[in-house]
Design a protein around this motif. Structure first.
Motif, mmCIF file in Angstrom:
data_model
loop_
_atom_site.group_PDB
_atom_site.id
_atom_site.type_symbol
_atom_site.label_atom_id
_atom_site.label_comp_id
_atom_site.label_asym_id
_atom_site.label_seq_id
_atom_site.Cartn_x
_atom_site.Cartn_y
_atom_site.Cartn_z
ATOM 1 N N GLU A 142 0.831 -1.208 0.000
ATOM 2 C CA GLU A 142 0.000 0.000 0.000
ATOM 3 C C GLU A 142 0.866 1.260 0.000
ATOM 4 O OE1 GLU A 142 -3.595 2.115 2.578
ATOM 5 O OE2 GLU A 142 -2.824 0.156 3.146
ATOM 6 N N ILE A 143 1.927 1.254 0.819
ATOM 7 C CA ILE A 143 2.821 2.412 0.865
ATOM 8 C C ILE A 143 3.588 2.538 -0.444
ATOM 9 C CG2 ILE A 143 4.840 3.387 2.018
ATOM 10 C CD1 ILE A 143 3.845 2.150 4.601
ATOM 11 N N ALA A 144 4.059 1.405 -0.995
ATOM 12 C CA ALA A 144 4.789 1.431 -2.266
ATOM 13 C C ALA A 144 3.908 1.952 -3.401
ATOM 14 C CB ALA A 144 5.315 0.033 -2.596
ATOM 15 N N ALA A 145 2.627 1.554 -3.402
ATOM 16 C CA ALA A 145 1.713 2.023 -4.445
ATOM 17 C C ALA A 145 1.527 3.529 -4.348
ATOM 18 C CB ALA A 145 0.368 1.308 -4.322
ATOM 19 N N ASP A 146 1.525 4.052 -3.113
ATOM 20 C CA ASP A 146 1.366 5.486 -2.909
ATOM 21 C C ASP A 146 2.597 6.255 -3.368
ATOM 22 O OD1 ASP A 146 -0.485 7.457 -1.869
ATOM 23 O OD2 ASP A 146 1.000 7.851 -0.309
ATOM 24 N N ARG A 147 3.766 5.597 -3.330
ATOM 25 C CA ARG A 147 5.022 6.265 -3.692
ATOM 26 C C ARG A 147 5.501 5.913 -5.106
ATOM 27 N NH1 ARG A 147 3.416 8.201 0.281
ATOM 28 N NH2 ARG A 147 4.526 8.643 2.236
ATOM 29 N N TRP A 148 4.797 5.010 -5.795
ATOM 30 C CA TRP A 148 5.247 4.556 -7.115
ATOM 31 C C TRP A 148 5.360 5.743 -8.080
ATOM 32 C CZ3 TRP A 148 7.594 0.623 -9.222
ATOM 33 C CH2 TRP A 148 7.600 0.490 -10.608
ATOM 34 N N GLY A 169 -2.005 -8.810 15.396
ATOM 35 C CA GLY A 169 -1.678 -7.552 14.730
ATOM 36 C C GLY A 169 -0.351 -7.687 14.040
ATOM 37 N N ASP A 170 -0.121 -6.840 13.064
ATOM 38 C CA ASP A 170 1.165 -6.885 12.372
ATOM 39 C C ASP A 170 1.601 -5.478 12.061
ATOM 40 O OD1 ASP A 170 3.379 -7.798 11.191
ATOM 41 O OD2 ASP A 170 2.399 -9.035 9.685
ATOM 42 N N ARG A 171 2.875 -5.281 12.015
ATOM 43 C CA ARG A 171 3.436 -3.986 11.793
ATOM 44 C C ARG A 171 3.825 -3.841 10.358
ATOM 45 N NH1 ARG A 171 8.427 -1.424 13.765
ATOM 46 N NH2 ARG A 171 7.710 0.540 13.503
ATOM 47 N N GLY A 172 3.275 -2.921 9.609
ATOM 48 C CA GLY A 172 3.654 -2.732 8.235
ATOM 49 C C GLY A 172 4.128 -1.332 8.016
ATOM 50 N N GLY A 173 4.932 -1.167 6.927
ATOM 51 C CA GLY A 173 5.358 0.180 6.551
ATOM 52 C C GLY A 173 6.466 0.667 7.429
ATOM 53 N N ARG A 174 6.415 1.973 7.759
ATOM 54 C CA ARG A 174 7.526 2.613 8.413
ATOM 55 C C ARG A 174 7.575 2.330 9.892
ATOM 56 N NH1 ARG A 174 6.133 8.075 5.323
ATOM 57 N NH2 ARG A 174 5.227 6.909 3.691
ATOM 58 N N ALA A 175 8.747 1.950 10.383
ATOM 59 C CA ALA A 175 8.865 1.581 11.788
ATOM 60 C C ALA A 175 8.581 2.767 12.688
ATOM 61 C CB ALA A 175 10.278 1.034 12.066
ATOM 62 N N ALA A 176 8.975 3.978 12.300
ATOM 63 C CA ALA A 176 8.799 5.137 13.158
ATOM 64 C C ALA A 176 7.343 5.515 13.301
ATOM 65 C CB ALA A 176 9.587 6.317 12.610
ATOM 66 N N ALA A 177 6.523 5.172 12.292
ATOM 67 C CA ALA A 177 5.131 5.607 12.312
ATOM 68 C C ALA A 177 4.199 4.568 12.889
ATOM 69 C CB ALA A 177 4.674 5.951 10.894
ATOM 70 N N GLN A 233 -0.081 10.788 9.100
ATOM 71 C CA GLN A 233 -0.820 10.639 7.850
ATOM 72 C C GLN A 233 -0.666 9.237 7.274
ATOM 73 O OE1 GLN A 233 -2.688 13.151 6.754
ATOM 74 N NE2 GLN A 233 -1.927 14.662 8.216
ATOM 75 N N ASP A 234 0.275 8.446 7.795
ATOM 76 C CA ASP A 234 0.576 7.169 7.140
ATOM 77 C C ASP A 234 0.970 6.037 8.090
ATOM 78 O OD1 ASP A 234 2.983 8.168 7.968
ATOM 79 O OD2 ASP A 234 3.806 8.457 5.953
ATOM 80 N N ALA A 235 0.738 6.185 9.399
ATOM 81 C CA ALA A 235 1.021 5.055 10.306
ATOM 82 C C ALA A 235 0.119 3.876 9.936
ATOM 83 C CB ALA A 235 0.790 5.463 11.757
ATOM 84 N N ILE A 236 0.659 2.668 9.996
ATOM 85 C CA ILE A 236 -0.105 1.471 9.674
ATOM 86 C C ILE A 236 -0.720 0.908 10.959
ATOM 87 C CG2 ILE A 236 -0.026 -0.819 8.643
ATOM 88 C CD1 ILE A 236 0.520 1.469 6.702
ATOM 89 N N LEU A 237 -2.043 0.830 10.984
ATOM 90 C CA LEU A 237 -2.760 0.291 12.142
ATOM 91 C C LEU A 237 -3.478 -0.986 11.739
ATOM 92 C CD1 LEU A 237 -4.464 3.564 13.477
ATOM 93 C CD2 LEU A 237 -2.193 2.679 14.021
ATOM 94 N N THR A 239 -6.563 5.287 3.906
ATOM 95 C CA THR A 239 -7.634 5.324 4.902
ATOM 96 C C THR A 239 -7.490 6.536 5.817
ATOM 97 O OG1 THR A 239 -7.749 2.894 4.836
ATOM 98 C CG2 THR A 239 -8.812 3.982 6.683
ATOM 99 N N TRP A 240 -6.242 6.891 6.173
ATOM 100 C CA TRP A 240 -6.030 8.111 6.970
ATOM 101 C C TRP A 240 -6.565 9.328 6.220
ATOM 102 C CZ3 TRP A 240 -5.393 8.463 11.860
ATOM 103 C CH2 TRP A 240 -4.631 7.546 12.588
ATOM 104 N N LYS A 241 -6.301 9.390 4.936
ATOM 105 C CA LYS A 241 -6.768 10.533 4.137
ATOM 106 C C LYS A 241 -8.293 10.623 4.177
ATOM 107 C CE LYS A 241 -6.128 12.665 -0.448
ATOM 108 N NZ LYS A 241 -7.542 12.880 -0.780
ATOM 109 N N ALA A 242 -8.944 9.447 4.033
ATOM 110 C CA ALA A 242 -10.398 9.425 4.073
ATOM 111 C C ALA A 242 -10.922 9.876 5.447
ATOM 112 C CB ALA A 242 -10.907 8.025 3.742
ATOM 113 N N LEU A 243 -10.290 9.396 6.513
ATOM 114 C CA LEU A 243 -10.741 9.753 7.857
ATOM 115 C C LEU A 243 -10.560 11.240 8.150
ATOM 116 C CD1 LEU A 243 -9.340 6.757 9.956
ATOM 117 C CD2 LEU A 243 -11.738 7.280 9.508
ATOM 118 N N ARG A 244 -9.445 11.806 7.726
ATOM 119 C CA ARG A 244 -9.163 13.209 8.055
ATOM 120 C C ARG A 244 -9.964 14.183 7.188
ATOM 121 N NH1 ARG A 244 -5.737 13.403 12.029
ATOM 122 N NH2 ARG A 244 -3.950 12.008 12.253
#
Length: 274
Positions: A81-87, A162-170, A203-207, A264-269
Motif C-alpha cells: 500500500e505504501i509502495a503504491a502510494d510512492r510509485w 496484529g502486524d506492523r507494516g510500513g515505516r517503523a517510526a510511524a 498521515q501514514d502510520a499502519i494500524l 484510509t487516513w486521508k479518508a478519515l481526516r
C-alpha cells in the motif's frame, strides 16, 4: 539462492523495500521464475518486471507470493500500500549505495544476456557492509514486533493477531500486558482541510487489529466524528474499531481489509460527518 542485479537507482526507497522483501520470499521458497508463475497465476515475464523494479506488482500478486511462501500477508500488503502510494516518485536523496548483498541489494535475477545495470562482482565493500547491517537491524526489529503482537493475541486480550507494516517510526505499539486502558480525549480541530483529534498528526502510520497507542485513539476519534462508532476511545484496535474502519473503506471505495494506511487516513481526516 538467486543471484540478483541492481535495481534502478531512481526507485523510491519504499518501493525498493517491497521488491527486496518479495525477492527474499522467492529465494526462501527456492522457486524458479517458471515455478513461481505456475503457483501464482502471473507469468514469469511479469515476475521479472516486478522483481526488477520496472513494474509495480498488483495487490493480488503480492498476496499470492505471500501464500506460496507461507508468509503472513498483512505486513507485506501494508508495504504494498505504501509502495503504491510512492510509485513513480523519485528518491528524496541520493542513495548511499544501491545494494547490500546479492539477495538484498535491490537487483534483478541473473538471466541470459547482461544488462547495462549489471552488478560489478567486486568493490564498494565498505558501503555494502554498512547497508547490509542497516537492513539486518530493521528486519530484526520488525520480526521482534511481529512476535510481540502474536504473543499478545494468544495469551492476553483474546484479540486477533496484529502486524506492523510500513515505516517503523510511524507504526503503533501493540497491546501490552496491562489490562487498564489509557484515557484518551478527542479535541477536534480542522487545519488545512483535514481533521485532527489531538492524539496524533500522522498521515501514514499502519494500524491493524491488536495495535494500541495514540495513533489508534486518533483513528477512533475520527471514526466517531464521522458517525461510525469504534466503541470506547481507549487506543486499542479491537473488533469494533476494525468494523468501523471497514465501513469507511467500503464507503470510500478503498480496499476493505480493516488496515488503516495512508489512503484510509486521508479518508478519515477529510471525511464529512454522516
Amino acid at each position: 539462492m538467486s543471484r540478483w542485479k541492481e535495481l534502478p537507482t531512481e526507485l523510491h526507497p519504499h518501493v525498493r523495500q517491497l521488491v527486496v522483501r518479495l525477492r527474499r520470499l522467492k529465494d526462501h521458497g527456492g522457486l524458479s521464475m517458471r515455478q513461481l508463475a505456475a503457483k501464482t497465476g502471473y507469468s514469469a515475464k511479469s515476475w521479472e518486471r516486478y522483481l526488477n523494479g520496472r513494474s509495480l506488482p498488483p495487490r493480488e500478486a503480492v498476496e499470492a507470493m505471500a501464500r506460496v511462501a507461507g508468509d503472513e500477508p498483512t505486513r507485506l500488503l501494508a508495504l504494498h500500500e505504501i509502495a503504491a502510494d510512492r510509485w513513480g516518485q523519485p528518491r528524496t536523496a541520493p542513495p548511499a549505495d544501491s545494494g547490500s548483498t546479492p539477495a538484498e541489494s535491490g537487483s534483478t535475477p541473473a538471466g541470459p544476456g547482461p544488462e547495462p545495470d549489471e552488478e560489478r562482482p567486486h568493490g564498494r565493500s565498505h558501503r555494502v557492509a554498512v547497508v547490509a547491517g542497516t537492513v539486518t537491524l530493521v528486519l530484526a526489529v520488525s520480526a521482534a514486533l511481529v512476535l510481540a503482537v502474536r504473543f499478545t493475541g494468544t495469551t492476553g486480550s483474546g484479540e486477533g493477531e496484529g502486524d506492523r507494516g510500513g515505516r517503523a517510526a510511524a507504526a503503533p505499539t501493540t497491546a501490552g500486558a496491562s489490562r487498564s486502558p489509557v484515557p484518551y480525549t478527542c479535541r477536534m480541530e480542522r487545519a488545512a482541510g483535514r481533521w485532527y483529534a489531538g492524539n496524533s498528526r500522522t498521515q501514514d502510520a499502519i494500524l491493524a487489529y491488536g495495535h494500541a497507542g495514540p495513533e489508534v485513539a486518533e483513528a477512533q476519534c475520527l471514526l466517531r466524528r464521522a458517525g461510525l462508532s469504534p466503541g470506547e476511545v481507549d487506543g486499542i484496535y479491537g473488533p469494533l474499531t476494525q468494523r468501523a474502519v471497514k465501513r469507511v473503506q467500503k464507503r470510500d471505495g478503498l480496499v476493505v481489509d480493516g488496515i488503516v494506511g495512508p489512503h484510509t487516513w486521508k479518508a478519515l481526516r477529510e471525511m464529512a460527518p454522516t
